[in-house]
Design an enzyme around this catalytic site. Structure first.
Site: not given
Ligand code: EPU
Length: 414
Positions: A18-19, A113, A118, A301, A393
């Protein structure tokens, strides 16, 4: 509806990640040609992102169950964002992709989620470093640039989303972009491999320094998405949780190392093959301590699924969430089933109980929902899970796959 107590046995095949796919599909916007994407999972997030692209003028078609052909040559520059963008987190990849292609992007703040705040400050920092101006008008983000010029960008926090978004914006930029302190998740490598297959010049994906040499044009091609690490991990944990014996097929064992290692510590037998893993459960489960971390650490995750397993281990486990501020919403549901878990800030103290008892519970989010399914499979009696649209999802046919393994699980009419 899940009736617990059945040992899961047999084979299950994992779908595409998915990701990875939710990044690869928007990346097609950058491609001046037809992309054929194979091993695409049939999940709601894919349907939403494809519809968003179609609304923008893309031509997309499933030529078979898992092969998506997508042609973004006639995509229009956005004047207004699509309301569907709110439905999924990954819609923010449209920012990087549209900025890269049109030097202009207008995107609604994403949904997905809810794990506390975020922020997307690192995405914005990256776009600005490349020469864009970014502003937010209520929940709409607008990014614009006359030129995008490569530079070195150090991420203050290891972030999957910002690493991907900056890669997307930089692929067609002038000069060289280096992302330092980049995330290393398998889906980041997969996106880089997809872009390189289309003609990009990206090196170092999978390390913490990714170097992107801008190219003038990407052209079409065929690419196959990697297997889903988290879906595979979910089946592995479910096998251990039911004392079962399951061969999880279509996996990359290297991606599963942190999960396999914890399952072995807990007492399960894990046997790795070239592209599959067998998990055999054991009578007694040992408690373990876990901290979730960016890859190659134990994935956040997988946190709800492993906590669910540990809720019946023989002692006290400490599970510390190292990525999100608040990812323990599902714990309240496990408590209804008789679990003994105390959450203090980012740590869950899980005291193993003899068994879980079926109860009506809610899928609080995607992975929390997967945790509830595992809880139902382990529990005495029947567990009714509501809000399963969260699960849809990100998991393809979860209940069908569990049924094939012998689970007593079915979906009530919507
Ligand atoms: N963060 C910041 N600033 C930013 C971006 C992130 O402070 O600009 C912080 C976030 O608040 C968090 C950490 O950095 O504490 C990691 O966030 P990340 O950007 O890595 O997460 P994401 O890209 O929003 C993806 C996955 C999530 C998964 C996380 C961590 C996708 C679509 N989503 O989210 O997947 O938990 O990486 O591995 O790829 C899931 O599949 O259930 C899911 C939630």
């Amino acid at each position: 509806m899940v009736k617990g107590g059945k040992r899961l046995c047999g084979e299950v095949t994992v779908s595409g990640a998915k990701n990875a796919v939710v990044a690869v599909i928007p990346a097609a916007i950058l491609v001046d040609g037809v992309c054929v994407v194979e091993n695409v999972p049939n999940i709601k997030d894919v349907r939403v992102i494809v519809t968003i692209l179609e609304n923008m003028g893309a031509v997309a078609e499933f030529t078979d169950a898992t092969t998506l052909t997508i042609d973004c040559r006639h995509v229009q520059k956005q004047t207004e964002p699509d309301a569907l963008m709110r439905k999924m987190r990954a819609s923010y990849y449209l920012l990087g992709a549209l900025l890269g292609r049109f030097h202009s992007a207008k995107v609604t703040m994403p949904g997905g989620c809810c794990f506390g705040t975020r922020p997307i400050d690192q995405h914005i920092k990256g776009f600005e470093a490349l020469g864009a101006t970014v502003r937010q008008d209520s929940d709409v983000i607008v990014a614009e640039a006359e030129r995008l010029v490569g530079t070195s960008i150090y991420l203050d926090t290891v972030s999957v989303g910002s690493t991907i978004n900056i890669m997307l914006a930089a692929v067609l930029a002038e000069g060289v972009t280096v992302i330092e302190n980049a995330a290393k998740e398998p889906h980041i490598v997969d996106l880089a491999n997809f872009l390189n297959a289309m003609g990009a010049n990206i090196k170092g994906a999978g390390t913490d320094a990714i170097k992107i040499k801008g190219v003038k044009r990407l052209s079409g091609g065929t690419y196959s998405i990697i297997p889903d690490q988290i879906e595979a991990g979910t089946f592995m944990v479910a096998a251990a949780a039911t004392g079962g014996n399951v061969l999880v097929k279509n996996v990359i064992p290297k991606h599963m190392e942190s999960i396999s290692a914890k399952l072995v510590e807990i007492g399960a037998k894990v046997i790795e093959y070239d592209d599959s893993i067998r998990v055999e459960g054991s009578e007694t489960l040992s408690p373990v301590n876990i901290k979730t971390q960016p890859y190659p650490g134990f994935p956040t995750d997988m946190q709800p699924q492993i906590v669910t397993l540990l809720s019946v281990a023989n002692g006290i486990s400490l599970v510390r969430e190292g990525v999100w501020d608040n990812r323990f919403q599902y714990v309240g549901e496990l408590l209804r089933m008789g679990a003994n878990i105390r959450v203090d800030g980012k740590t869950a103290f899980v005291t193993g109980v003899d068994h879980l008892q079926g109860a009506p519970v809610r899928a609080t989010d995607l992975r929390g929902g997967a945790g509830m399914v595992i809880a139902g499979l382990m529990a005495h009696g029947t567990t009714e899970i509501t809000d399963v649209e969260h699960i849809d999802r990100g998991y393809e046919d979860l209940e069908t796959k569990f049924k094939q393994l012998g689970a007593d699980i079915h979906r009530e009419n919507d």
